[in-house]
Write an enzyme that holds these catalytic residues in place. Structure first.
Site, mmCIF file in Angstrom:
data_model
loop_
_atom_site.group_PDB
_atom_site.id
_atom_site.type_symbol
_atom_site.label_atom_id
_atom_site.label_comp_id
_atom_site.label_asym_id
_atom_site.label_seq_id
_atom_site.Cartn_x
_atom_site.Cartn_y
_atom_site.Cartn_z
ATOM 1 N N LYS A 11 0.840 -1.201 0.000
ATOM 2 C CA LYS A 11 0.000 0.000 0.000
ATOM 3 C C LYS A 11 0.881 1.259 0.000
ATOM 4 O O LYS A 11 2.091 1.172 0.219
ATOM 5 C CB LYS A 11 -0.920 -0.048 1.227
ATOM 6 N N TYR A 51 -12.592 -2.421 -3.352
ATOM 7 C CA TYR A 51 -13.086 -2.552 -1.966
ATOM 8 C C TYR A 51 -14.621 -2.497 -1.899
ATOM 9 O O TYR A 51 -15.171 -2.117 -0.873
ATOM 10 C CB TYR A 51 -12.491 -1.450 -1.085
ATOM 11 N N ASN A 114 -1.842 -0.287 7.380
ATOM 12 C CA ASN A 114 -1.318 -1.651 7.611
ATOM 13 C C ASN A 114 -0.468 -2.209 6.468
ATOM 14 O O ASN A 114 -0.301 -3.411 6.338
ATOM 15 C CB ASN A 114 -2.452 -2.598 8.026
ATOM 16 N N HIS A 117 -1.740 -5.517 1.252
ATOM 17 C CA HIS A 117 -3.034 -6.143 0.951
ATOM 18 C C HIS A 117 -2.796 -7.552 0.417
ATOM 19 O O HIS A 117 -1.821 -7.787 -0.307
ATOM 20 C CB HIS A 117 -3.785 -5.340 -0.116
ATOM 21 N N GLU A 128 -9.614 -9.854 -8.234
ATOM 22 C CA GLU A 128 -8.661 -8.763 -8.002
ATOM 23 C C GLU A 128 -7.557 -8.756 -9.060
ATOM 24 O O GLU A 128 -7.175 -7.689 -9.558
ATOM 25 C CB GLU A 128 -8.070 -8.876 -6.595
HETATM 26 P P1 GDP Z 1 -7.754 -7.185 4.979
HETATM 27 O O1 GDP Z 1 -8.356 -8.161 4.013
HETATM 28 O O2 GDP Z 1 -6.943 -7.849 6.057
HETATM 29 O O3 GDP Z 1 -6.967 -6.086 4.294
HETATM 30 O O4 GDP Z 1 -8.963 -6.486 5.755
HETATM 31 P P2 GDP Z 1 -10.422 -6.005 5.228
HETATM 32 O O5 GDP Z 1 -10.697 -6.540 3.870
HETATM 33 O O6 GDP Z 1 -11.389 -6.284 6.302
HETATM 34 O O7 GDP Z 1 -10.246 -4.420 5.147
HETATM 35 C C1 GDP Z 1 -9.569 -3.810 4.086
HETATM 36 C C2 GDP Z 1 -8.686 -2.724 4.614
HETATM 37 O O8 GDP Z 1 -9.503 -1.716 5.219
HETATM 38 C C3 GDP Z 1 -7.729 -3.126 5.739
HETATM 39 O O9 GDP Z 1 -6.548 -3.744 5.277
HETATM 40 C C4 GDP Z 1 -7.459 -1.795 6.399
HETATM 41 O O10 GDP Z 1 -6.518 -1.032 5.646
HETATM 42 C C5 GDP Z 1 -8.821 -1.121 6.300
HETATM 43 N N1 GDP Z 1 -9.609 -1.327 7.526
HETATM 44 C C6 GDP Z 1 -10.228 -2.456 7.951
HETATM 45 N N2 GDP Z 1 -10.845 -2.280 9.130
HETATM 46 C C7 GDP Z 1 -10.601 -0.984 9.469
HETATM 47 C C8 GDP Z 1 -10.971 -0.166 10.582
HETATM 48 O O11 GDP Z 1 -11.642 -0.607 11.514
HETATM 49 N N3 GDP Z 1 -10.533 1.142 10.570
HETATM 50 C C9 GDP Z 1 -9.766 1.646 9.551
HETATM 51 N N4 GDP Z 1 -9.377 2.922 9.606
HETATM 52 N N5 GDP Z 1 -9.417 0.908 8.489
HETATM 53 C C10 GDP Z 1 -9.814 -0.378 8.442
HETATM 54 MG MG MG Z 2 -9.811 -7.883 2.572
#
Ligand code: GDP
Ligand code: MG
Length: 153
Positions: A11, A51, A114, A117, A128
């Site tokens: 990222k 997303y 974080n 991805h 994707e």
């Molecule tokens: P991943 O698959 O582990 O990347 O997680 P998700 O698909 O649930 O979420 C996508 C991305 O959204 C995450 O990698 C984070 O960058 C962001 N994200 C997820 N949950 C949160 C949250 O509670 N707060 C914020 N600020 N960002 C979040």
């Molecule tokens: Mg995800």
């Protein structure tokens, strides 16, 4: 199946923090094969598609801004069970819950920064990869070390 593929991205925070090399090394060292890579600053529309499952989340708008704030290093990695193993290499979504030794557990603190991805399933990986790459951008080649990584093809 050694032909399984996943979409992995460094990222914008990971790119700015000089983490492309360390992140690639984790996948290379494990034995996975890099089949596509490029730097791209994704558009808002592109990220909203990437997303789309999260568009009702309160952090969605901030997530799109964050992900479009600079170049992303988009990659496709290939190998046996690479989707699930790729997620394990990345660590938990919230870096504070990620085990040390994972990318997020070693390089990040906030969930909204974080650094990487990874696709969460074989079907989403296919979607994707098709969103981020054209067919001709994905390489087909045999890894020289293939027979030293896999007992059976
Ligand atoms: P991943 O698959 O582990 O990347 O997680 P998700 O698909 O649930 O979420 C996508 C991305 O959204 C995450 O990698 C984070 O960058 C962001 N994200 C997820 N949950 C949160 C949250 O509670 N707060 C914020 N600020 N960002 C979040
Ligand atoms: Mg995800």
């Amino acid at each position: 199946m050694t032909s399984e593929q996943t979409f992995i991205a460094v990222k914008p925070d990971g790119v700015q923090r000089g983490l492309i090399g360390p992140i690639i090394s984790r996948f290379e060292n494990r034995g996975f094969k890099l089949v596509a890579i490029k730097l791209v600053t994704p558009s808002k529309e592109h990220l909203e598609k990437h997303y789309e499952d999260l568009n009702d989340k309160p952090f969605f708008k901030g997530l799109i801004t964050y992900m479009g704030s600079g170049p992303v290093c988009a990659m496709v990695w290939q190998g046996r069970d690479v989707v699930k193993t790729g997620r394990a290499i990345l660590g938990a979504t919230n870096p504070l819950a990620s085990a040390p030794g994972t990318i997020r557990g070693d390089f990040a603190i906030d969930v909204g920064r974080n650094v990487c991805h990874g696709s969460d399933g074989v079907e989403s990986a296919k979607k994707e990869i098709a969103l981020w790459f054209k067919e001709g951008e994905i390489q087909e080649y045999k890894q020289a070390q293939f027979d030293w990584i896999y007992e059976k093809p």
